[in-house]
Design a protein around this motif. Structure first.
Motif, mmCIF file in Angstrom:
data_model
loop_
_atom_site.group_PDB
_atom_site.id
_atom_site.type_symbol
_atom_site.label_atom_id
_atom_site.label_comp_id
_atom_site.label_asym_id
_atom_site.label_seq_id
_atom_site.Cartn_x
_atom_site.Cartn_y
_atom_site.Cartn_z
ATOM 1 N N GLY A 209 0.782 -1.223 0.000
ATOM 2 C CA GLY A 209 0.000 0.000 0.000
ATOM 3 C C GLY A 209 0.815 1.274 0.000
ATOM 4 N N ASN A 210 2.123 1.187 0.189
ATOM 5 C CA ASN A 210 2.965 2.378 0.211
ATOM 6 C C ASN A 210 3.960 2.378 -0.945
ATOM 7 N N GLY A 211 3.706 1.554 -1.967
ATOM 8 C CA GLY A 211 4.597 1.470 -3.113
ATOM 9 C C GLY A 211 5.525 0.276 -3.048
ATOM 10 N N LEU A 212 5.577 -0.416 -1.915
ATOM 11 C CA LEU A 212 6.430 -1.586 -1.760
ATOM 12 C C LEU A 212 5.673 -2.825 -2.224
ATOM 13 N N TYR A 213 6.331 -3.622 -3.050
ATOM 14 C CA TYR A 213 5.731 -4.834 -3.613
ATOM 15 C C TYR A 213 6.705 -5.970 -3.380
ATOM 16 N N LEU A 214 6.240 -7.086 -2.865
ATOM 17 C CA LEU A 214 7.074 -8.246 -2.617
ATOM 18 C C LEU A 214 6.462 -9.431 -3.341
ATOM 19 N N GLY A 215 7.229 -10.025 -4.234
ATOM 20 C CA GLY A 215 6.685 -11.141 -4.992
ATOM 21 C C GLY A 215 7.736 -11.798 -5.851
ATOM 22 N N GLY A 216 7.277 -12.658 -6.719
ATOM 23 C CA GLY A 216 8.174 -13.367 -7.606
ATOM 24 C C GLY A 216 7.438 -13.789 -8.857
ATOM 25 N N GLY A 217 8.191 -14.347 -9.780
ATOM 26 C CA GLY A 217 7.554 -14.748 -11.020
ATOM 27 C C GLY A 217 8.437 -15.643 -11.856
ATOM 28 N N ILE A 218 7.896 -16.015 -12.992
ATOM 29 C CA ILE A 218 8.584 -16.886 -13.933
ATOM 30 C C ILE A 218 8.201 -16.466 -15.341
ATOM 31 N N GLY A 219 9.048 -16.767 -16.272
ATOM 32 C CA GLY A 219 8.777 -16.416 -17.660
ATOM 33 C C GLY A 219 9.324 -17.460 -18.609
ATOM 34 N N SER B 289 13.916 -18.020 -28.401
ATOM 35 C CA SER B 289 14.857 -17.301 -29.254
ATOM 36 C C SER B 289 15.297 -18.191 -30.409
ATOM 37 N N PRO B 290 15.021 -17.801 -31.661
ATOM 38 C CA PRO B 290 15.474 -18.592 -32.801
ATOM 39 C C PRO B 290 16.902 -18.255 -33.235
ATOM 40 N N LEU B 291 17.625 -17.465 -32.457
ATOM 41 C CA LEU B 291 18.980 -17.055 -32.833
ATOM 42 C C LEU B 291 19.954 -18.218 -32.706
ATOM 43 N N ASN B 292 20.972 -18.231 -33.535
ATOM 44 C CA ASN B 292 22.008 -19.260 -33.494
ATOM 45 C C ASN B 292 23.120 -18.837 -32.544
ATOM 46 N N LYS B 293 23.186 -19.478 -31.383
ATOM 47 C CA LYS B 293 24.241 -19.205 -30.410
ATOM 48 C C LYS B 293 24.745 -20.536 -29.873
ATOM 49 N N LEU B 294 26.034 -20.665 -29.747
ATOM 50 C CA LEU B 294 26.666 -21.878 -29.224
ATOM 51 C C LEU B 294 26.261 -23.112 -30.012
ATOM 52 N N ASN B 295 26.144 -22.960 -31.331
ATOM 53 C CA ASN B 295 25.789 -24.054 -32.241
ATOM 54 C C ASN B 295 24.421 -24.668 -31.929
ATOM 55 N N VAL B 296 23.531 -23.902 -31.344
ATOM 56 C CA VAL B 296 22.160 -24.351 -31.077
ATOM 57 C C VAL B 296 21.249 -23.474 -31.916
ATOM 58 N N SER B 297 20.364 -24.103 -32.697
ATOM 59 C CA SER B 297 19.543 -23.317 -33.614
ATOM 60 C C SER B 297 18.398 -22.594 -32.909
ATOM 61 N N HIS B 298 17.873 -23.158 -31.826
ATOM 62 C CA HIS B 298 16.765 -22.532 -31.090
ATOM 63 C C HIS B 298 17.069 -22.597 -29.598
ATOM 64 N N GLN B 299 16.661 -21.561 -28.897
ATOM 65 C CA GLN B 299 16.873 -21.547 -27.450
ATOM 66 C C GLN B 299 15.579 -21.190 -26.737
ATOM 67 N N ILE B 300 15.342 -21.852 -25.629
ATOM 68 C CA ILE B 300 14.236 -21.500 -24.749
ATOM 69 C C ILE B 300 14.852 -21.080 -23.427
ATOM 70 N N ILE B 301 14.551 -19.865 -23.014
ATOM 71 C CA ILE B 301 15.107 -19.305 -21.791
ATOM 72 C C ILE B 301 13.986 -19.196 -20.774
ATOM 73 N N ILE B 302 14.226 -19.658 -19.539
ATOM 74 C CA ILE B 302 13.206 -19.602 -18.484
ATOM 75 C C ILE B 302 13.762 -18.778 -17.325
ATOM 76 N N PRO B 303 13.444 -17.477 -17.299
ATOM 77 C CA PRO B 303 13.919 -16.649 -16.181
ATOM 78 C C PRO B 303 13.012 -16.821 -14.959
ATOM 79 N N ILE B 304 13.628 -16.903 -13.795
ATOM 80 C CA ILE B 304 12.909 -16.949 -12.514
ATOM 81 C C ILE B 304 13.387 -15.723 -11.743
ATOM 82 N N PHE B 305 12.476 -14.952 -11.208
ATOM 83 C CA PHE B 305 12.867 -13.721 -10.543
ATOM 84 C C PHE B 305 12.069 -13.497 -9.274
ATOM 85 N N ALA B 306 12.656 -12.717 -8.373
ATOM 86 C CA ALA B 306 12.009 -12.397 -7.100
ATOM 87 C C ALA B 306 12.124 -10.914 -6.852
#
Length: 93
Positions: free
Chosen positions: A62-72, A76-93
């Motif tokens: 209620g005072n602008g402070l928020y406490l939580g977490g999430g996932i995403g 990415s279809p970019l070619n990096k490290l000899n992998v043609s497709h990448q799926i990235i799963i960020p977890i954040f708090a």
């Protein structure tokens, strides 16, 4: 010309009064309780599309402070490290 400036000044004063009265209401983001946010995005660049979906859940104090977490998930279809497709799963708090 004097009448034009008088009308401009009266309009400015009237607008300030309207904004002052509507600012009494608090921003809904500052309400206390559970908050959830879901975001979807797409980035188009260099013949590829980076798509993303993320969700955040938590408690607002209620005072602008928020406490939580999430996932995403990011695809990415970019070619990096000899992998043609990448799926990235960020977890954040």
């Amino acid at each position: 010309m004097k009448r034009f400036f008088l009308v401009c000044i009266i309009t400015a004063i009237y607008s300030c009064n309207i904004l002052a009265q509507t600012s009494v209401n608090r921003n809904y983001l500052y309400n206390r309780g559970y908050k959830a946010d879901v975001q979807a995005s797409a980035l188009f660049a260099d013949n590829c599309t980076l798509t993303s979906l993320s969700s955040s859940h938590g408690f607002a104090f209620g005072n602008g402070l928020y406490l939580g977490g999430g996932i995403g998930v990011t695809y990415s279809p970019l070619n990096k490290l000899n992998v043609s497709h990448q799926i990235i799963i960020p977890i954040f708090a």
